[in-house]
Each structure stands twice: as structure tokens, then as C-alpha cells.
Design an enzyme around this catalytic site. Structure first.
Site, short mmCIF file in Angstrom:
data_model
loop_
_atom_site.label_atom_id
_atom_site.label_comp_id
_atom_site.label_asym_id
_atom_site.label_seq_id
_atom_site.Cartn_x
_atom_site.Cartn_y
_atom_site.Cartn_z
N HIS A 29 0.97 -1.35 0.11
CA HIS A 29 0.06 0.05 -0.19
C HIS A 29 0.90 1.06 0.16
O HIS A 29 2.02 1.40 0.65
CB HIS A 29 -1.10 0.09 1.09
CG HIS A 29 -0.23 -0.09 2.49
ND1 HIS A 29 0.00 1.36 3.18
CD2 HIS A 29 0.12 -1.23 3.40
CE1 HIS A 29 0.37 0.72 4.39
NE2 HIS A 29 0.58 -0.48 4.52
N ASP A 54 -0.59 4.35 1.01
CA ASP A 54 -1.17 5.32 2.09
C ASP A 54 -0.52 5.23 3.28
O ASP A 54 0.24 3.95 3.65
CB ASP A 54 -2.71 5.09 2.22
CG ASP A 54 -3.11 3.64 2.82
OD1 ASP A 54 -2.64 2.58 2.10
OD2 ASP A 54 -3.77 3.60 3.72
N ASP A 77 6.39 1.39 6.33
CA ASP A 77 4.93 1.15 6.42
C ASP A 77 4.38 1.72 5.09
O ASP A 77 4.04 2.69 5.45
CB ASP A 77 4.66 1.00 7.59
CG ASP A 77 3.00 0.55 7.43
OD1 ASP A 77 2.80 -0.13 6.70
OD2 ASP A 77 2.43 0.80 8.46
N GLU A 100 -4.88 0.84 2.88
CA GLU A 100 -4.86 -0.24 3.90
C GLU A 100 -5.01 0.33 5.41
O GLU A 100 -5.30 -0.26 6.39
CB GLU A 100 -3.50 -0.80 3.65
CG GLU A 100 -3.26 -2.04 4.62
CD GLU A 100 -2.64 -1.90 5.76
OE1 GLU A 100 -2.49 -2.87 6.46
OE2 GLU A 100 -2.15 -0.68 6.22
N GLU A 101 -4.39 1.54 5.31
CA GLU A 101 -4.60 2.12 6.95
C GLU A 101 -5.82 2.46 7.56
O GLU A 101 -6.38 2.93 8.60
CB GLU A 101 -3.65 3.40 7.00
CG GLU A 101 -2.08 3.06 6.82
CD GLU A 101 -1.30 2.19 7.67
OE1 GLU A 101 -2.13 1.69 8.70
OE2 GLU A 101 -0.27 2.05 7.48
N ASP A 139 4.72 -6.29 4.16
CA ASP A 139 4.12 -5.35 5.08
C ASP A 139 4.07 -5.60 6.52
O ASP A 139 3.46 -5.51 7.31
CB ASP A 139 2.74 -4.95 4.61
CG ASP A 139 2.23 -3.72 5.18
OD1 ASP A 139 2.88 -3.18 5.82
OD2 ASP A 139 1.13 -3.64 5.35
N HIS A 144 4.28 3.64 12.12
CA HIS A 144 3.39 4.42 12.87
C HIS A 144 4.01 5.18 14.00
O HIS A 144 3.27 5.70 15.00
CB HIS A 144 2.13 3.49 13.58
CG HIS A 144 1.37 2.83 12.55
ND1 HIS A 144 0.13 2.42 12.72
CD2 HIS A 144 1.71 2.53 11.23
CE1 HIS A 144 -0.37 1.99 11.71
NE2 HIS A 144 0.65 1.92 10.73
#
Length: 461
Positions: free
Chosen positions: A84, A86, A115, A149-150, A173, A433
Site C-alpha cells: 500500500h 497510503d 510501512d 490499507e490504513e 508489510d 506508525h
């Protein structure tokens, strides 16, 4: 290991690093939809940029209505790579601008380096090496670049409905050596009506957390009608975690700012929740609104600083995937309602209905809504896919760690016969994150080298 192919990948290192850096410079956080961009302008730009890059590298590439980017090489039986573009919001505490794509001291810095932009672009350059090495394969490699995805996986729902499903797939991922099981993931919104007015202590505004799947690094509340004894209680409050608190007074109002440390929602114990500290303080204050008081008391008594759902009655584990985890994600006051969103990762042999029943019972009198449930994933360690991933990893690294289970959720559960394969190496620091997300150039190059060998193994099988 095929040495000639490996040398080809290594020769692409500088170009790959530059491409990752350029991708990081695009802030691809979900926003309001725009024309041909269902997830906002930033994600639209990131997708268009990636498709343009793939075409520049000589691949067939297309943008599927703003939901996914698809890059193909070859034809026939298909091996998919799902990732992903995003990213989660940047949060606080960065040493460098989070969307700078800065390259320094052998690392690439910025939101998305781990990520998942960095690993997916590494896979793209692995495919470029394959294209030069065997230009006319009898099978196909397909890279699938998702875009939310998030925040809900609508991109994968679109892909599954409209596009061809690969025969087997991986996603870079998560972690190496290979992930054969993933916990179930579900969010719950717990809300209560408020009558936040009148005399006495009143909550004017409240906002905490950036996303449900992130430990809340910041929280802010503004109070009116703060009597001297209440103000002293606020000033003297000490949280049970390492959250810092700043108190401000102006225009008869008191503002409390909480600053903690973010972490991935699958490992909430690695962070310091500003939201947990804020609830701990607010639950002891005598608000004039009894419904608000009751809600805050429930959140503190049933969740508080806990990470494993003990007080909610949902704590537990299985031998396959470990313990259930719980993250206090976000809380906000909107009009006449206060809303809390929690993120739960439940073991493979648990079920969502049981978890929901317990939460509804614990928060009786509040509204509990379940959303974004993703059922657990299990692929046999004896499957051809897992065996192939393990063999390639062993040959490239010299290590033979056993397949593992994780609490994170990956696109592997979006399609049949798929597992997570990388991109974090054992012993590596997980910065997804978190502030100062970055990736070692040596590590991301090794990801590309491993994926090139994996592609070759599939094409030759």
C-alpha cells in the site's frame, strides 16, 4: 541464490533509494475524496506517481479508478505482491520533516519508509532486475499497490471485485522470515450522548489520538467552570504512564495538553497513551453532566491503562498467535456525543462475536458499533507458498527461523493463498506508525534482493 540476478539488483541500489525518497515526499494520508481520487488528493498523487514510475521502468502499469495501481510483467499463472501507498498521520516528535524523504547516515527517513512505500518500491526494483534477467517469462508477476490499507481496505475490496486474483501472493508489510498466521482485527466505536451545558464544570472540547490503529500520542481537552479545588487537582495529577501534561489558563478556561509516545496498534504496550492518561484525570472530575461522568468512569474502569482486555473480560491467548491486545485509539466530543474508538487484535481461534458481546455488556447503556472486522488468517506452514518463502529467505540470509504469527493485519488476508513476507528483519526496530520512521538502505536493498530471488523461483517452478 542466482548470483547474476543478485548483482543486477545491487546495481539498482542508488536508483531505488532515490525512488523511495521521492515517494516519501508525497503526503499520502487519507482525506476527503476528489475527482478520480476516492481517498483524497495526496493518495491520488502518490498512486499516479507510482504508476508513472513503473511505466518509466518499462512495465505495463495502470491506475484502476484511483483504488489500486497494477504493474504486470509476463503472462499466465500469476504471483502477486500486495502492498500500500497510503500512510498513517505523521503525529508528533519528529527529528526531521516527516515527508522529506531525507537520506542520511545510511538510512531513508520519513513516513512510509517501513510501512509500506519503501518495501513496495523495493519489490518494483526487484521486478526490474527480473525483467532484465529473463525478459520473456511463461508466468506473470503482478504488483498491486493499494491506497487505503490504513483506513478500511476499500481498495482491496475494489480489486477483488474487479480484477484477477493471483494464484499465490505475498505482502512485504510485516516481518521476515514469513507470517503464516495473523490475528483478527476489529474496531469498536463506543459512544454516549451528553448534555454538556449549564452551571458547574463543563467540557468544551476534547480530541485525542490520530487513528484507531495507533497509540494516541496526543490528547487535548478544554474545560469551563473550573473551581480552584478542581484546578489544583488537575495541576497535581500524575499519570500512571510516561505521558507529559501541560496546563494552560485563559479567558476563564483551562486547557490540558497530554503528550505521550505513539506505537503501532498491534503492540500498544510499546507506546505511552496520552488518551489513557487523559481519561484517568477526567474520570475524577465532577462534571455537571452525569452521563459524561458515567462514560469516563466506565472507560477508566473497563480499559484504563490496560493492553490485554483484562477488565473487559476479553483477555486470552492461543498457542498459535498469542494474546489478545487492545488499543485506546481515538476519542472526541462532537456536538452532543462523546465517542471512543478502540482497536482489538484477537487470536486466531477466538471470534469477533464473543468479543463484541463482552464489550456490549461492559458498556451497557452506551452505544457499541463494530466496524472494519478482519477475520484471522491462517496458512499452513507446510504449504508450497510458505516453503518457497522460507527457502529463499534461508538462502539469502543464512538463517532458518520458523514461520511466525503476528497481531498486525496485512493484505495477505485480502486474497486466497497469501502470506506476509518481510519487510522487517528479525531483531530490527519497528518504527511503523511512530515518529522518526526510517529504513536502513542495506535492509531495503536486501528486501529487493530477496524478492528478486522469490520472483525467479516462482517463474522457474
Amino acid at each position: 541464490m542466482d548470483k547474476k540476478l543478485d548483482d543486477l539488483v545491487i546495481s539498482l541500489k542508488d536508483e531505488m533509494v532515490n525512488s523511495i525518497s521521492e515517494s516519501i515526499k508525497i503526503k499520502s494520508v487519507r482525506e476527503n475524496p476528489v475527482e478520480e481520487g476516492p481517498f483524497g488528493e495526496g493518495i491520488k498523487k502518490s498512486l499516479e506517481h507510482t504508476v508513472k514510475l513503473a511505466k518509466k521502468l518499462g512495465f505495463q502499469a495502470r491506475n484502476a479508478e484511483g483504488y489500486v495501481g497494477i504493474v504486470d510483467f509476463g503472462s499466465g499463472k500469476t504471483f502477486g505482491v500486495l502492498g500500500h501507498l497510503d500512510v498513517v498521520p505523521e503525529g508528533e516528535g519528529w527529528e526531521v520533516p516527516p515527508y522529506s524523504g531525507l537520506v542520511k547516515d545510511g538510512e531513508i527517513w520519513g513516513r512510509g519508509t517501513q510501512d509500506d512505500k519503501g518495501p513496495m518500491i523495493a519489490a518494483l526494483y526487484a521486478l526490474k532486475a527480473i525483467k532484465e534477467y529473463c525478459p520473456n517469462p511463461s508466468k506473470r508477476i503482478r504488483l498491486i499497490f493499494g491506497t487505503n490499507e490504513e483506513s478500511g481496505w476499500e481498495c482491496m475490496k475494489y480489486y477483488v471485485k474487479h480484477e484477477e486474483i493471483p494464484d499465490m501472493s505475498v505482502t512485504p508489510d510485516a516481518e521476515f522470515p514469513v507470517i503464516f498466521a495473523e490475528k483478527g482485527i476489529v474496531n469498536y466505536t463506543i459512544s454516549s450522548l451528553t448534555d454538556n451545558g449549564g452551571a458547574g464544570l463543563v467540557m468544551e472540547s476534547l480530541q485525542a489520538g490520530e487513528a484507531a490503529n495507533m497509540v494516541a500520542s496526543t490528547a487535548r481537552v478544554v474545560l469551563k467552570g473550573v473551581a480552584p479545588d478542581i484546578f489544583n487537582k488537575i495541576k497535581n495529577f500524575k499519570p500512571s504512564n510516561e505521558v507529559r501534561i501541560e496546563i494552560r489558563e485563559s479567558d476563564g478556561k483551562v486547557e490540558a495538553l497530554f503528550t505521550g509516545a505513539s506505537a503501532h496498534g498491534s503492540t500498544p504496550y510499546k507506546g505511552h497513551s496520552a488518551l489513557a492518561a487523559m481519561v484517568d484525570l477526567l474520570a475524577d472530575l465532577p462534571f455537571s453532566d452525569r452521563e459524561l461522568c458515567n462514560f469516563l468512569h466506565l472507560v477508566r474502569s473497563k480499559i484504563g491503562y490496560e493492553f490485554f482486555g483484562e477488565s473487559l473480560g476479553i483477555a486470552g491467548r492461543d498457542s498459535m498467535s498469542g494474546e489478545l491486545t487492545l488499543n485506546l485509539g481515538t476519542m472526541k466530543l462532537v456536538g452532543g456525543e462523546i465517542k471512543l474508538v478502540i482497536n482489538i487484535r484477537y487470536p486466531v481461534f477466538f471470534n469477533e462475536a464473543m468479543v463484541r458481546t463482552q464489550i456490549e455488556e461492559a458498556f451497557k447503556g452506551c452505544r457499541v458499533e463494530m466496524h472494519n472486522n478482519k477475520n484471522p488468517l491462517y496458512v499452513s506452514p507446510d504449504s508450497d507458498l510458505v516453503k518457497m518463502c522460507r527457502q529463499v529467505y534461508r538462502e539469502m540470509t543464512g538463517h532458518d527461523e520458523k514461520p511466525i504469527a503476528i497481531g498486525g493485519g496485512t493484505y495477505a488476508r485480502a486474497v486466497p493463498n497469501a502470506v506476509a513476507f518481510g519487510a522487517l528483519f528479525p531483531g530490527g526496530i519497528e518504527r511503523a506508525h511512530q515518529p522518526n520512521e526510517r529504513v536502513s538502505i542495506d535492509d531495503i536493498l536486501m528486501v529487493a534482493r530477496i524478492y528478486a530471488q522469490l520472483f525467479l523461483r516462482f517463474l522457474q517452478s
